[in-house]
Design an enzyme around this catalytic site. Structure first.
Site, PDB file in Angstrom:
ATOM      1  N   GLN A  86      -7.584   0.241   3.917  1.00  0.00           N
ATOM      2  CA  GLN A  86      -8.137  -0.426   4.528  1.00  0.00           C
ATOM      3  C   GLN A  86      -9.764  -1.073   4.690  1.00  0.00           C
ATOM      4  OE1 GLN A  86      -7.601  -2.196   8.195  1.00  0.00           O
ATOM      5  NE2 GLN A  86      -6.326  -1.104   8.073  1.00  0.00           N
TER       6      GLN A  86
ATOM      7  N   ASN B 181      -8.111   3.451   9.065  1.00  0.00           N
ATOM      8  CA  ASN B 181      -6.944   2.763   9.344  1.00  0.00           C
ATOM      9  C   ASN B 181      -7.056   2.522  11.040  1.00  0.00           C
ATOM     10  OD1 ASN B 181      -5.579   4.445   8.547  1.00  0.00           O
ATOM     11  ND2 ASN B 181      -3.488   2.833   9.806  1.00  0.00           N
TER      12      ASN B 181
ATOM     13  N   HIS C 225      -1.788  -7.806   2.620  1.00  0.00           N
ATOM     14  CA  HIS C 225      -1.896  -8.347   3.617  1.00  0.00           C
ATOM     15  C   HIS C 225      -2.600  -7.944   4.988  1.00  0.00           C
ATOM     16  CE1 HIS C 225       0.193  -4.944   6.429  1.00  0.00           C
ATOM     17  NE2 HIS C 225       0.431  -4.265   5.305  1.00  0.00           N
TER      18      HIS C 225
ATOM     19  N   CYS D 208       1.991   1.756  11.860  1.00  0.00           N
ATOM     20  CA  CYS D 208       3.652   2.351  11.688  1.00  0.00           C
ATOM     21  C   CYS D 208       3.666   2.683  12.777  1.00  0.00           C
ATOM     22  CB  CYS D 208       2.652   2.763  10.323  1.00  0.00           C
ATOM     23  SG  CYS D 208       1.899   1.491   9.051  1.00  0.00           S
TER      24      CYS D 208
ATOM     25  N   THR E  73      11.321  -7.044 -11.122  1.00  0.00           N
ATOM     26  CA  THR E  73      10.821  -8.571 -11.814  1.00  0.00           C
ATOM     27  C   THR E  73       9.177  -8.667 -10.699  1.00  0.00           C
ATOM     28  OG1 THR E  73      12.755  -9.294 -12.035  1.00  0.00           O
ATOM     29  CG2 THR E  73      10.919 -11.059 -11.020  1.00  0.00           C
TER      30      THR E  73
ATOM     31  N   SER F 132      -3.934  -2.805  -0.555  1.00  0.00           N
ATOM     32  CA  SER F 132      -2.151  -4.047   0.751  1.00  0.00           C
ATOM     33  C   SER F 132      -3.050  -4.891   0.259  1.00  0.00           C
ATOM     34  CB  SER F 132      -1.793  -3.648   1.343  1.00  0.00           C
ATOM     35  OG  SER F 132      -0.661  -4.030   2.153  1.00  0.00           O
TER      36      SER F 132
ATOM     37  N   GLY G 169       0.885  -1.010   0.151  1.00  0.00           N
ATOM     38  CA  GLY G 169       0.028  -0.263   0.431  1.00  0.00           C
ATOM     39  C   GLY G 169       0.349   0.963  -0.460  1.00  0.00           C
ATOM     40  N   THR G 170       2.266   0.989   1.051  1.00  0.00           N
ATOM     41  CA  THR G 170       2.907   1.965   1.006  1.00  0.00           C
ATOM     42  C   THR G 170       2.922   3.241  -0.690  1.00  0.00           C
ATOM     43  OG1 THR G 170       3.477   1.862   2.933  1.00  0.00           O
ATOM     44  CG2 THR G 170       4.819   3.275   1.790  1.00  0.00           C
TER      45      THR G 170
END
Length: 387
Positions: free
Chosen positions: A180, A152, A202, A326, A238, A200, A72-73
């Site tokens: 989120q 979030n 995860h 974070c 890659t 994202s 996401g970042t």
């Protein structure tokens, strides 16, 4: 030994067993570089193309609009820096909100260092941006608006569709951080009026280290990475085939289970509130009570030091957090709660976030509710005794 109860799914979520199973062949057998033309590379390319097509179908968009990133970042940085730097001849004004994830806030600060002007919109006590404030902040030289979909920390949803309608007749591109929100609410990008959207893996029981940026057809960016011609020359490097395969599987699972999970998490939240009320615990739920993500409950317990509370919960086998992962370890109060309540309001110093996900059961949540009630009352009594 105390059973571990993990209720910090907004920070990261465990891999779904089916995701692990889907990924394994691409670590062991089909490990090729998808840019290679030999059969091992072609196998990896086929898996990459299939994963992209499956995620595109889940989001109701064309597969060529998806750019895979490291998370996401990177997706947020790509959208904000990539768009602003590519289109600065149209203007150098950007609009965001004060409650964004730091991936957005710090990208905007970098734009300010490069000569851009950023307007940071206030939110109300529920953590919601006012449409009038968006309208008022718009200028002729505004080129980008970036407002998160679901917060979030407190779970509040922003009026993304309505903001998108405001921007239809304006030159500004519209980006939303949906990291989120993905998996918690339906994301139909064929109907949602946004130009860019970040996700994202995860957060939805997929692997860490992969995410994506949706880029509406016709929107152009300046690359933030320089190298090969992967991702249609938009993101060099890659591709992480195993992770992307897992991402696609996680997306499939989260879409299929969304309705059932929403109902379960709403029940979990009600168990917490009812238990604390019955045990005469003083608390305040933070965030919007209706326009919210179902898996997040952010609550303040007046007079309780949040670090003491989290430490006691941890000793009871409960993994929760005080807000954004974070900024974990920081003594600074949550910037989201400060924006909602001000710098001196007691609620910002006693807030804890419980976020539900894979593996949580009703029995766990009942235990969590009772243990939290015991700990909070004990800590409050200690403060009263000292004072």
């Amino acid at each position: 030994m105390v059973e571990l109860i993990y209720v910090d799914h907004a920070a990261t979520s465990p891999l779904h067993p089916d995701v692990v199973e889907a990924m394994l062949p691409y670590f062991q057998m089909h490990f090729g570089n998808p840019s290679s033309i030999h059969q091992t590379g072609r196998q990896a390319r086929q898996a990459l193309d299939k994963a992209r097509a499956n995620i595109a179908q889940a989001l109701s968009v064309h597969e060529q609009t998806l750019i895979f990133t490291s998370g996401g970042t990177e997706a947020d940085n790509m959208a904000i820096l990539g768009y602003a730097l590519e289109h600065e001849e149209k203007g150098k004004h950007v609009i965001t909100s004060k409650i964004e994830h730091h991936a957005v806030l710090n990208a905007c600060k970098e734009l300010e260092r490069r000569g851009f002007e950023v307007t940071y919109l206030d939110v109300n006590e529920h953590g919601r941006v006012a449409l009038e404030d968006v309208q008022t902040a718009l200028r002729d030289d505004t080129i980008l608006v970036t407002i998160m979909y679901g917060n979030n920390e407190v779970g509040t949803l922003q009026p993304i569709a309505e903001i998108g309608e405001i921007l239809r007749e304006h030159q500004a591109a519209f980006h939303t951080d949906a990291v989120q929100a993905c998996g918690a609410i339906e994301l139909n990008l064929s109907e949602l009026p946004v130009d860019m959207l970040s996700i994202s893996a995860h957060k939805i029981n997929g692997p860490k280290g992969t995410g994506l940026l949706y880029l509406k057809k016709g929107i152009t960016l300046r690359p933030v990475l320089y190298g090969g011609e992967q991702e249609r020359k938009r993101r060099a490097g890659t591709e992480n085939v195993a992770a992307i395969v897992g991402f696609a599987k996680a997306m499939q699972l989260t879409v299929a289970s969304m309705k059932e999970r929403t109902e379960r998490y709403q029940q979990f939240a009600q168990i917490l509130i009812d238990t604390w009320t019955e045990n005469e615990v003083t608390f305040h739920v933070n965030g919007h009570q209706h326009e919210r993500l179902p898996h997040i409950v952010n609550v303040s317990f007046p007079g309780v030091n949040v670090e003491s509370l989290l430490m006691n919960l941890d000793m009871a086998g409960i993994c929760a957090s005080s807000g954004s992962a974070c900024t974990a370890g920081s003594i600074e109060p949550s910037h989201v709660l400060v924006a909602m309540f001000g710098e001196t309001n007691e609620r910002i110093f006693s807030a804890v976030r419980f976020s539900f996900g894979l593996g949580n059961t009703e029995e766990q949540i009942k235990y969590l509710a009772l243990e939290t009630a015991k700990i909070v009352k004990r800590l409050q009594e200690q403060i009263e005794f000292i004072s």
